[in-house]
Design an enzyme around this catalytic site. Sequence first.
Site, mmCIF file in Angstrom:
data_model
loop_
_atom_site.group_PDB
_atom_site.id
_atom_site.type_symbol
_atom_site.label_atom_id
_atom_site.label_comp_id
_atom_site.label_asym_id
_atom_site.label_seq_id
_atom_site.Cartn_x
_atom_site.Cartn_y
_atom_site.Cartn_z
ATOM 1 N N ASP A 1 2.255 0.554 -8.298
ATOM 2 C CA ASP A 1 3.718 0.402 -8.665
ATOM 3 C C ASP A 1 4.468 1.494 -8.079
ATOM 4 O O ASP A 1 5.846 1.275 -7.724
ATOM 5 C CB ASP A 1 3.669 1.157 -10.166
ATOM 6 N N HIS B 1 0.765 -9.232 4.585
ATOM 7 C CA HIS B 1 -0.371 -8.295 4.264
ATOM 8 C C HIS B 1 -0.842 -8.280 3.022
ATOM 9 O O HIS B 1 -0.473 -7.374 2.301
ATOM 10 C CB HIS B 1 -0.072 -6.835 5.117
ATOM 11 N N ASN C 1 -2.015 -10.791 8.400
ATOM 12 C CA ASN C 1 -2.945 -9.816 8.475
ATOM 13 C C ASN C 1 -4.247 -10.386 7.747
ATOM 14 O O ASN C 1 -4.321 -10.597 6.530
ATOM 15 C CB ASN C 1 -2.366 -8.482 7.737
ATOM 16 N N GLU C 2 -5.415 -10.024 8.730
ATOM 17 C CA GLU C 2 -6.699 -10.649 8.117
ATOM 18 C C GLU C 2 -6.855 -11.647 7.230
ATOM 19 O O GLU C 2 -7.087 -11.687 6.108
ATOM 20 C CB GLU C 2 -7.200 -9.213 7.448
ATOM 21 N N GLU D 1 -5.569 -2.150 14.148
ATOM 22 C CA GLU D 1 -6.196 -1.179 13.028
ATOM 23 C C GLU D 1 -7.593 -0.712 13.206
ATOM 24 O O GLU D 1 -8.546 -1.366 13.930
ATOM 25 C CB GLU D 1 -6.223 -1.709 11.576
ATOM 26 N N HIS E 1 -1.712 -4.983 -13.082
ATOM 27 C CA HIS E 1 -1.138 -4.856 -14.136
ATOM 28 C C HIS E 1 -1.940 -5.580 -15.481
ATOM 29 O O HIS E 1 -1.514 -5.564 -16.764
ATOM 30 C CB HIS E 1 0.375 -5.394 -14.253
ATOM 31 N N GLN F 1 0.911 -1.203 0.082
ATOM 32 C CA GLN F 1 -0.046 -0.118 0.107
ATOM 33 C C GLN F 1 0.935 1.096 0.182
ATOM 34 O O GLN F 1 0.264 2.246 -0.225
ATOM 35 C CB GLN F 1 -0.858 -0.167 1.190
HETATM 36 C C1 BGC Z 1 -6.384 -3.803 5.740
HETATM 37 C C2 BGC Z 1 -5.770 -2.561 5.195
HETATM 38 C C3 BGC Z 1 -6.697 -1.580 4.501
HETATM 39 C C4 BGC Z 1 -7.753 -1.133 5.952
HETATM 40 C C5 BGC Z 1 -8.681 -0.364 5.122
HETATM 41 C C6 BGC Z 1 -7.772 -3.553 6.536
HETATM 42 O O1 BGC Z 1 -8.870 -4.509 6.163
HETATM 43 O O2 BGC Z 1 -5.746 -4.598 6.569
HETATM 44 O O3 BGC Z 1 -4.847 -3.139 4.455
HETATM 45 O O4 BGC Z 1 -6.149 -0.567 4.105
HETATM 46 O O5 BGC Z 1 -8.288 -2.277 6.208
HETATM 47 O O6 BGC Z 1 -9.782 -0.922 4.614
#
Ligand code: BGC
Length: 509
Positions: free
Chosen positions: A82, A152, A196-197, A403, A69, A49
């Site tokens: 990119d 991630h 992550n998630e 988060e 791409h 990101q």
């Molecule tokens: C993710 C992030 C994402 C954020 C907002 C989370 O689910 O870990 O990568 O940017 O949500 O959508």
Amino acid sequence: MLTIDIGTMRNLLLILCAIALSTAELQEDTQPRKFPDGFLFGSATSAYQIEGAWNVDGKSESIWDHITHRIPCVLSNCDTGDVAANSYYLYKRDVEMMRELGLDFYRFSISWTRILPTGFPDKINEAGKNYYNNLIDEMLKYNITPMVTLYHGDLPQKLQQIGGWTNPEVSNWFSDYARVAFELFGDRVKYWFTINEPKETCNQDFATGFKDLSGIADYLCAKHVLVAHGKAYEIYNNEFRASQNGNVGIVLSAMWYEPESDKDIEAAEDAAMFEWGQFIHPIFSETGDFPNIMKERIANRSAEQGFPSSRLPKFSPEEVALVKGSADFCGLNHYYTFITYRNESINGLYESPSYHDDMNVITYTPNDWKNTESASTNVPWGFYKLLTKIRNDYGNPPTYITENGFDSMADGIVDDNRVSYYKSYLNAMLDAISEGSDIRLYTAWSLMDNFEWGTGYKSKYGLYEVNYTSGKFERVPRKSAYFYRNVLKTRVLDINFEPDMSVPICEEN
Ligand code: BGC
């Protein structure tokens, strides 16, 4: 005469109900509230990101490089990561922002393909290693604790070609990669997030292409993600914990599912168990394994559908044991609350077989929770209820809010909506803490605007705005950065605090 249709009436009732709940259950106190001693504050990003430099210095292609791409392009504006926020080159400025905010820690992720271009540990890419060493060392110079996510969203494309997360071997590929990261950075990194998630990883139709195989591929992925996590945790315990003495856990996305009425309590519980229970239960429950409701429902439906065995793969007893308890903390990303119900209108609503057909609930966001410039909803009582449920149902694990944040499509740095979101969510978290939830840290998503997956650069979560058009990627603090800075400085939540943006944020240090 004013006439109100049933739909509008239902929405009105829900809103009244939500207001009643929020005022009843959240402290109305507008006095400044102190955070517990030792509570940590940070902010987060992830490699794809923000880094850019997608094919620079030996990095190979990830699934997101690959998908963005594609021709014709898949995202609006043909956005790609990119260049993203150009952090591969601007990491020193990123650390400067952390200092401006006064962050205790920064959570970032390592790009697997920057470290291991083949996807395997046969060859470590020196330039990738140097990049993360430089970033970590720059943070440590200013006493900012690095917290690292190993995965991630950006699987090596080479591994995707051989099945990615649906191939059982992925648990070895991932844990081999984890070992390399522990070896390279574990002398300085003491907080590790394996994946992550998992839910989004496995249902990320976009990048994985599992969409057409929902109800099969997503469950295979879920099992393999959990085993991969368990193996990485075991490797840390056996090979690194004694010398490195760090913390290792996983990051789950956890939404709150509010029943539409008393009839829908079971539907809301099913949604929670299918969405995040499928990952929290195997790790944090006393029995381990997937939640019973998933095992029973999917086995029954599979039989009805003519499958010879359940579409939900089974863990072996050894795998149950490997995964159970495999975390030093529970990492939670929280963004949304949904109203949830189940009635006859669900028949035929979802493709069958599929994950949604198995879960068998309908969720929605009432119109009045939405605003035009944002997909986020400000429902702090949902966050409070989620934290309370995790405390009650999973033995009050040490919890890290990894988060939480507010997105906006609007340009500009006066982000009052985001400030008000942070105020109300921090307040809700303090309510949970005051009732005994063992929450140790809070992470604002995100340090800066970045590539927001399926919505590209349209959706912005940053405490800092990124200028994508000047070619310089300047980062400019938003009002929310000033607000967060004050929370960090005072260690107090003051709902009435009004940031003064006329003072440059750097001069406040
Ligand atoms: C993710 C992030 C994402 C954020 C907002 C989370 O689910 O870990 O990568 O940017 O949500 O959508």
